[in-house]
Write a protein that holds these residues in place. Structure first.
Motif, PDB file in Angstrom:
ATOM      1  N   VAL A 177      53.340  24.330  65.913  1.00  0.00           N
ATOM      2  CA  VAL A 177      53.323  23.264  66.905  1.00  0.00           C
ATOM      3  C   VAL A 177      53.089  21.964  66.151  1.00  0.00           C
ATOM      4  N   ILE A 178      54.083  21.068  66.155  1.00  0.00           N
ATOM      5  CA  ILE A 178      54.075  19.862  65.324  1.00  0.00           C
ATOM      6  C   ILE A 178      53.872  18.648  66.222  1.00  0.00           C
ATOM      7  N   LEU A 179      52.936  17.776  65.835  1.00  0.00           N
ATOM      8  CA  LEU A 179      52.677  16.535  66.554  1.00  0.00           C
ATOM      9  C   LEU A 179      53.472  15.419  65.893  1.00  0.00           C
ATOM     10  N   THR A 180      54.316  14.737  66.676  1.00  0.00           N
ATOM     11  CA  THR A 180      55.181  13.678  66.152  1.00  0.00           C
ATOM     12  C   THR A 180      54.685  12.283  66.493  1.00  0.00           C
ATOM     13  N   ASN A 181      53.607  12.162  67.244  1.00  0.00           N
ATOM     14  CA  ASN A 181      53.060  10.856  67.595  1.00  0.00           C
ATOM     15  C   ASN A 181      51.559  11.006  67.779  1.00  0.00           C
ATOM     16  N   GLY A 182      50.796  10.128  67.136  1.00  0.00           N
ATOM     17  CA  GLY A 182      49.356  10.203  67.243  1.00  0.00           C
ATOM     18  C   GLY A 182      48.691  11.031  66.167  1.00  0.00           C
ATOM     19  N   CYS A 183      49.382  11.217  65.026  1.00  0.00           N
ATOM     20  CA  CYS A 183      48.784  11.979  63.919  1.00  0.00           C
ATOM     21  C   CYS A 183      47.701  11.143  63.245  1.00  0.00           C
ATOM     22  N   PRO A 184      46.674  11.760  62.726  1.00  0.00           N
ATOM     23  CA  PRO A 184      45.644  11.003  62.005  1.00  0.00           C
ATOM     24  C   PRO A 184      46.173  10.471  60.686  1.00  0.00           C
ATOM     25  N   GLY A 185      45.683   9.286  60.311  1.00  0.00           N
ATOM     26  CA  GLY A 185      46.098   8.689  59.056  1.00  0.00           C
ATOM     27  C   GLY A 185      47.471   8.059  59.080  1.00  0.00           C
ATOM     28  N   GLY A 186      48.070   7.901  60.258  1.00  0.00           N
ATOM     29  CA  GLY A 186      49.387   7.280  60.354  1.00  0.00           C
ATOM     30  C   GLY A 186      50.525   8.144  59.873  1.00  0.00           C
ATOM     31  N   GLU A 187      50.329   9.456  59.782  1.00  0.00           N
ATOM     32  CA  GLU A 187      51.401  10.341  59.343  1.00  0.00           C
ATOM     33  C   GLU A 187      52.465  10.463  60.421  1.00  0.00           C
ATOM     34  N   ALA A 188      53.722  10.671  59.972  1.00  0.00           N
ATOM     35  CA  ALA A 188      54.824  10.793  60.932  1.00  0.00           C
ATOM     36  C   ALA A 188      54.751  12.108  61.692  1.00  0.00           C
ATOM     37  N   LYS A 189      54.424  13.201  60.998  1.00  0.00           N
ATOM     38  CA  LYS A 189      54.340  14.514  61.618  1.00  0.00           C
ATOM     39  C   LYS A 189      53.139  15.250  61.040  1.00  0.00           C
ATOM     40  N   CYS A 190      52.528  16.065  61.868  1.00  0.00           N
ATOM     41  CA  CYS A 190      51.402  16.882  61.410  1.00  0.00           C
ATOM     42  C   CYS A 190      51.376  18.157  62.243  1.00  0.00           C
ATOM     43  N   VAL A 191      50.967  19.254  61.621  1.00  0.00           N
ATOM     44  CA  VAL A 191      50.909  20.552  62.277  1.00  0.00           C
ATOM     45  C   VAL A 191      49.592  20.641  63.040  1.00  0.00           C
ATOM     46  N   VAL A 192      49.704  20.889  64.332  1.00  0.00           N
ATOM     47  CA  VAL A 192      48.505  20.992  65.168  1.00  0.00           C
ATOM     48  C   VAL A 192      47.949  22.403  65.135  1.00  0.00           C
ATOM     49  N   ARG A 193      48.822  23.377  65.360  1.00  0.00           N
ATOM     50  CA  ARG A 193      48.375  24.770  65.371  1.00  0.00           C
ATOM     51  C   ARG A 193      49.580  25.669  65.157  1.00  0.00           C
ATOM     52  N   VAL A 194      49.304  26.944  65.001  1.00  0.00           N
ATOM     53  CA  VAL A 194      50.340  27.977  64.894  1.00  0.00           C
ATOM     54  C   VAL A 194      50.147  28.923  66.067  1.00  0.00           C
ATOM     55  N   GLU A 195      51.215  29.133  66.833  1.00  0.00           N
ATOM     56  CA  GLU A 195      51.120  29.970  68.006  1.00  0.00           C
ATOM     57  C   GLU A 195      52.153  31.088  67.962  1.00  0.00           C
TER      58      GLU A 195
END
Length: 298
Positions: free
Chosen positions: A98-116
């Motif tokens: 589950v990838i977050l494309t907006n609102g990641c910490p540190g200004g990153e473009a994408k970050c992995v929130v969890r694995v489901e």
């Protein structure tokens, strides 16, 4: 006379005392009303002061608002957008990110929130053994860790007959090879819900040996074809790179070749014209001689 004179002073005293009591009560009532009026005045003044302070607070410039409050408001107004990665399996049960494309910490473009967990089609078709030898084969059901959360049902498939349910309920089944090929099926159940089904074929020893001997020829042909294809692709790429680098020389070469071709075509056309004129000249000359003789005779 004495009796009447004694009665008069007593009455006067009573009247004077009554008047004094009335005056005292009136003065006390006036004091109470004055105190109440002063309290109301103080309350009114305090209310007016509070209103003035509120107005002063509202008149404060926006620049004086604490930065922390602004950051909290911005964090609350950010809309988090989520997208899902590819599932690790094409059938059965697997995992995905589950990838977050907006609102990641540190200004990153994408970050992995969890694995489901993710699921695909139930039917996984025909699978391959985990390991096999000339005597036995190890078969495995479709599952993810932990395997004890699932329930497994192994079946022996027979043509034109009902499947035979085996006693083994584990994720792995070891089968001894027999004189005839056998087919097995494993159903993976999660809370009595079918999530995956896979089938296996266990060949005989002779069939396995034949498949192993015939497979290298096929693999060799595939390797040869792939190698030739790769070589041709590399050659074409190098030719294109050479043409791009030496484009001026290539253009000059093609221009010279086209000019020589045009010259050859012009020369061939001139030769053709000369040959036609030579073929027509003998017919024209006798006609002219006859005309000259006729004129001389005249």
């Amino acid at each position: 006379m004495r009796a009447g004179g004694a009665g008069c002073p007593a009455g006067l005293l009573l009247a004077v005392g009554w008047l004094l009591l009335v005056g005292l009560q009136a003065s006390q009532a006036a004091n109470v009303t004055a105190v109440q009026d002063s309290g109301l005045a103080h309350e009114g003044e305090s209310e007016s002061e509070a209103d003035e302070e509120a107005e002063n607070d509202t008149d404060m410039p926006e620049s004086e608002v604490p930065l922390e409050a602004e950051e909290e408001v911005q964090n609350r107004t950010i809309i988090k957008e989520v997208e899902f990665g590819m599932c690790t399996v094409t059938c059965g049960v697997g995992f995905r990110e589950v990838i977050l494309t907006n609102g990641c910490p540190g200004g990153e473009a994408k970050c992995v929130v969890r694995v489901e967990e993710c699921r695909g089609p139930v039917d996984c078709g025909w699978g391959r053994p985990v390991s096999e030898s000339l005597e036995s084969a190890r078969l495995s059901c479709v599952h993810i860790s932990p395997a004890n959360r699932f329930r497994f049902m192994w079946k022996l498939l027979k043509p034109d007959q009902q499947p035979v349910v085996l006693e083994n309920d584990s994720a792995v089944l070891e089968v001894q090879r027999e004189l005839h090929p056998m087919a097995f099926e494993c159903d993976t159940l999660d809370n009595n819900e079918l999530v995956a089904s896979v089938r296996f074929t266990v060949y005989t020893t002779n069939e396995l040996q034949m498949r192993r001997t015939s497979r290298p020829d096929t693999d060799a042909v595939l390797v040869f074809v792939l190698t030739i294809g790769v070589i041709i692709c590399i050659f074409v790429i190098f030719v294109l790179i050479f043409i791009i680098i030496n484009w001026a020389a290539v253009k000059t070469f093609w221009g010279a070749k086209s000019s020589t071709t045009e010259m050859h075509s012009e020369m061939s056309s001139m030769r053709y014209k000369d040959s036609t004129s030579i073929e027509q000249s003998p017919t024209d000359i006798p006609g002219r001689e006859d005309d000259a003789l006729s004129e001389w005779n005249e």
